[in-house]
Motif scaffolding. Structure first.
Motif, mmCIF file in Angstrom:
data_model
loop_
_atom_site.group_PDB
_atom_site.id
_atom_site.type_symbol
_atom_site.label_atom_id
_atom_site.label_comp_id
_atom_site.label_asym_id
_atom_site.label_seq_id
_atom_site.Cartn_x
_atom_site.Cartn_y
_atom_site.Cartn_z
ATOM 1 N N SER A 25 36.086 -2.837 51.992
ATOM 2 C CA SER A 25 35.699 -4.071 51.306
ATOM 3 C C SER A 25 34.852 -3.764 50.075
ATOM 4 O O SER A 25 34.947 -4.473 49.066
ATOM 5 N N SER A 26 34.092 -2.667 50.093
ATOM 6 C CA SER A 26 33.312 -2.375 48.884
ATOM 7 C C SER A 26 34.215 -1.842 47.774
ATOM 8 O O SER A 26 33.927 -2.019 46.592
ATOM 9 N N ILE A 27 35.317 -1.210 48.141
ATOM 10 C CA ILE A 27 36.267 -0.761 47.112
ATOM 11 C C ILE A 27 36.816 -1.975 46.363
ATOM 12 O O ILE A 27 36.886 -2.002 45.133
ATOM 13 N N LYS A 28 37.174 -2.994 47.129
ATOM 14 C CA LYS A 28 37.768 -4.165 46.469
ATOM 15 C C LYS A 28 36.734 -4.960 45.673
ATOM 16 O O LYS A 28 37.073 -5.611 44.691
ATOM 17 N N ASP A 29 35.469 -4.854 46.089
ATOM 18 C CA ASP A 29 34.409 -5.522 45.327
ATOM 19 C C ASP A 29 34.263 -4.946 43.918
ATOM 20 O O ASP A 29 33.698 -5.602 43.036
ATOM 21 N N ALA A 50 48.674 -4.395 40.179
ATOM 22 C CA ALA A 50 47.238 -4.158 40.376
ATOM 23 C C ALA A 50 46.913 -4.198 41.869
ATOM 24 O O ALA A 50 46.232 -3.306 42.393
ATOM 25 N N ALA A 51 47.442 -5.221 42.544
ATOM 26 C CA ALA A 51 47.185 -5.338 43.979
ATOM 27 C C ALA A 51 47.677 -4.083 44.689
ATOM 28 O O ALA A 51 47.011 -3.541 45.569
ATOM 29 N N PHE A 52 48.853 -3.635 44.247
ATOM 30 C CA PHE A 52 49.421 -2.446 44.872
ATOM 31 C C PHE A 52 48.510 -1.232 44.680
ATOM 32 O O PHE A 52 48.265 -0.463 45.608
ATOM 33 N N LEU A 53 47.974 -1.074 43.455
ATOM 34 C CA LEU A 53 47.093 0.075 43.205
ATOM 35 C C LEU A 53 45.812 -0.028 44.038
ATOM 36 O O LEU A 53 45.311 0.980 44.551
ATOM 37 N N TYR A 54 45.277 -1.259 44.188
ATOM 38 C CA TYR A 54 44.110 -1.426 45.070
ATOM 39 C C TYR A 54 44.457 -1.031 46.495
ATOM 40 O O TYR A 54 43.680 -0.381 47.195
ATOM 41 N N PHE A 55 45.660 -1.437 46.886
ATOM 42 C CA PHE A 55 46.104 -1.079 48.227
ATOM 43 C C PHE A 55 46.101 0.433 48.409
ATOM 44 O O PHE A 55 45.596 0.962 49.402
ATOM 45 N N VAL A 56 46.640 1.140 47.394
ATOM 46 C CA VAL A 56 46.705 2.599 47.473
ATOM 47 C C VAL A 56 45.305 3.175 47.654
ATOM 48 O O VAL A 56 45.043 3.982 48.560
ATOM 49 N N LEU A 57 44.398 2.715 46.800
ATOM 50 C CA LEU A 57 43.028 3.235 46.828
ATOM 51 C C LEU A 57 42.398 2.996 48.202
ATOM 52 O O LEU A 57 41.848 3.908 48.834
ATOM 53 N N THR A 58 42.497 1.767 48.686
ATOM 54 C CA THR A 58 41.876 1.410 49.949
ATOM 55 C C THR A 58 42.537 2.124 51.115
ATOM 56 O O THR A 58 41.864 2.634 52.009
ATOM 57 N N TYR A 59 43.862 2.159 51.064
ATOM 58 C CA TYR A 59 44.588 2.738 52.184
ATOM 59 C C TYR A 59 44.251 4.210 52.346
ATOM 60 O O TYR A 59 44.047 4.694 53.446
ATOM 61 N N ILE A 60 44.154 4.920 51.222
ATOM 62 C CA ILE A 60 43.835 6.346 51.319
ATOM 63 C C ILE A 60 42.445 6.524 51.925
ATOM 64 O O ILE A 60 42.240 7.356 52.813
#
Lengths: 272, 243
Positions: free
Chosen positions: A198-202, A241-251
């Motif tokens: 959640s802090s990544i997405k913030d 953009a959503a997809f890239l956030y997903f990548v970042l968070t998922y990793i």
């Protein structure tokens, strides 16, 4: 610590993340090829979005260690016998948890800018300080949540464990390091992974003070779509953009999961 | 000289007076069983002996040294006295061998090889040499309690305190734990055992202490206490437990 880097159990989870990423890219390309959207929109926007992604990565790499380090110390402080430490810890947590992160970012950054007004510093430096203060605000915000997670972890170690350590003659501090924290750490990992994601997405809130990170660039790219079909264009860009956030968070969450597996001990696993 | 001497120990938790002036002696090599109704303060008494609970008043002596003296570090005292808990309290995150090694490494500052050797030796002594790498959650209650005994033994204590060591076990496990304890007693270990196992107290104890409402009511050889108790409260208690 270095040993961690060579653990297959962790990398296998990171590979999941990379697999999912490649899968996502293939899906996007396929949809583009099938003319669900115009591939050219995506291709045009991609370099800038990647640039934003890199900056987001950089910001995350700053926020996570600061947030975790500070959160750990504050969480620990809140479980000690020292009333003053406990009090300071609760004031910190109560304050930062009740502030919306966006307000904190703007507030910190503005305070910095006002303080530095008329200083002899290079204007670029001044600007950078004000920008990074926003990042610090986010780190302090997540630290408050992580402090609560760490505190809950420490308190959930049964009293019998410290009794046994006491009875063997271990000092309080050593008991903390060899008995309580290793167990608290295992118990709080899932919740920490949650808070990391959640802090990544913030970090997307940082564009409010002018950061050109992933969502900053996405907004920018969306504004170029007047050249095409506005709705389709912005949909494609935000999807990417959503997809890239997903990548970042998922990793990151997968890595945490890997660490969880690595330190899994019968009798201490958290139900999932 | 007694190994453990308790004199006039009092302890209150808030308004509740748990220990009301306790005197107790445990001689070297002696097995003393402390029996009595639950809530009578037996566990608190044991905890006062190794200073897990600091008495409000009174003295505790270990080999004639007053350990209740505030100048003595409680950590040092606890190294000298082993303790075995009702709930075993093995360190959940460590293997059996590591559980036994922990205090050797961190309190006695032994190197890994030496600590491992002692741990393996003590675990063999309680019959668990084949479980070195198991985690506590993978063991039965009886096995866990034997590991806990090995963990206490590894520190080479002057005495071991047992706080209802079999109360959380099934009948089969009770037997294996009591067997280990009996052997320890015969080997000359100084032991103070809070227990409801009257069979064990009869066979193994050198002395039985009847404890009620924060005081020692009566003490003596097992036969005396079980069959010819002088005090009416002891008689009433024994009538309830012994059929």
């Amino acid at each position: 610590m270095l040993k961690l880097l060579f653990q297959w159990k962790i990398w296998s989870h990171v590979l999941y993340g990379i697999d999912a990423t490649l899968g996502g890219i293939v899906l996007l390309l396929a949809l583009g090829y099938l003319k669900v959207y115009r591939l050219t929109y995506a291709v045009d926007a991609l370099p800038d979005l990647i640039q934003g992604f890199e900056l987001s990565l950089e910001v995350v790499a700053v926020i996570l260690p600061i947030g975790f380090g500070l959160g750990f110390l504050i969480g620990w402080a809140r479980t000690t016998r020292f009333v003053i430490l406990r009090g300071l810890g609760s004031v910190y947590v109560d304050f930062f948890r009740s502030m919306p992160p966006l307000a904190l970012i703007v507030f910190f950054s503005l305070i910095g800018a006002l303080e530095l007004r008329g200083s002899t510093l290079n204007p670029y430096t001044t600007r950078n300080i004000a920008l990074w203060l926003g990042v610090v605000a986010l780190a302090l915000h997540t630290a408050a949540y992580q402090a609560e997670i760490v505190r809950a972890g420490i308190l959930s170690v049964p009293a019998g464990q410290t009794d046994a350590a006491d009875a063997l003659g271990l000092s309080r501090l050593r008991t903390m390091f060899v008995v309580t924290l290793p167990q608290a750490f295992r118990l709080s990992l899932p919740a920490l992974g949650n808070e990391f994601s959640s802090s990544i997405k913030d970090t997307s809130l940082l564009n409010a003070i002018g950061w050109m990170e992933l969502s900053g660039w996405s907004l920018q790219e969306v504004s170029y779509t007047y050249k095409y079909h506005y709705l389709y264009g912005s949909l494609v860009i935000w999807f990417m953009a959503a997809f890239l956030y997903f990548v970042l968070t998922y990793i990151v969450t997968r890595t945490v999961r890997g660490i969880e597996d690595l330190y899994k001990v019968p009798g201490l696993e958290v139900a999932r | 000289m007694s190994a453990i001497r308790v004199r006039g120990v009092r302890k209150s938790f808030g308004d509740l007076e748990v220990l009301r002036g306790v005197d107790l002696d445990v001689n070297p090599g002696e097995v003393v069983c402390i029996v009595g109704p639950s809530g009578s303060g037996k566990s608190t008494l044991l905890r006062c002996i190794n200073l897990l609970v600091i008495p409000d008043e009174g003295e505790v002596y270990l080999d004639d040294l007053a350990i209740t003296d505030p100048r003595i570090r409680p950590e040092w005292v606890r190294q000298q006295i082993g303790m075995v808990f009702q709930q075993f309290n093995l360190f959940t995150h460590l293997t059996v061998q590591r559980n036994v090694m922990l205090a050797l490494r961190h309190v006695k500052k032994m190197n890994r090889a030496k600590a491992a050797k002692i741990a393996i030796g003590q675990l063999t002594r309680v019959g668990l040499a084949d479980k070195l790498n198991a985690y506590p959650a993978q063991l039965s209650g009886g096995q866990q309690q034997r590991v806990a005994i090995a963990r206490a033994l590894a520190m080479d204590p002057k005495a071991i305190l047992f706080d209802e060591p079999t109360s959380a076990l099934d009948p089969e496990s009770i037997h294996e734990v009591l067997a280990v304890m009996s052997r320890l007693g015969q080997e000359g270990m100084t032991m103070a055992v809070v227990t409801h196992e009257m069979g064990f107290a009869k066979e193994v104890a050198d002395r039985v202490v009847f404890f009620d409402a924060g005081r020692v009511i009566e003490e003596g050889e097992p036969d005396e206490i079980f069959e010819r108790a002088g005090h009416e409260r002891t008689q009433a208690f024994m009538k309830k437990i012994l059929r």
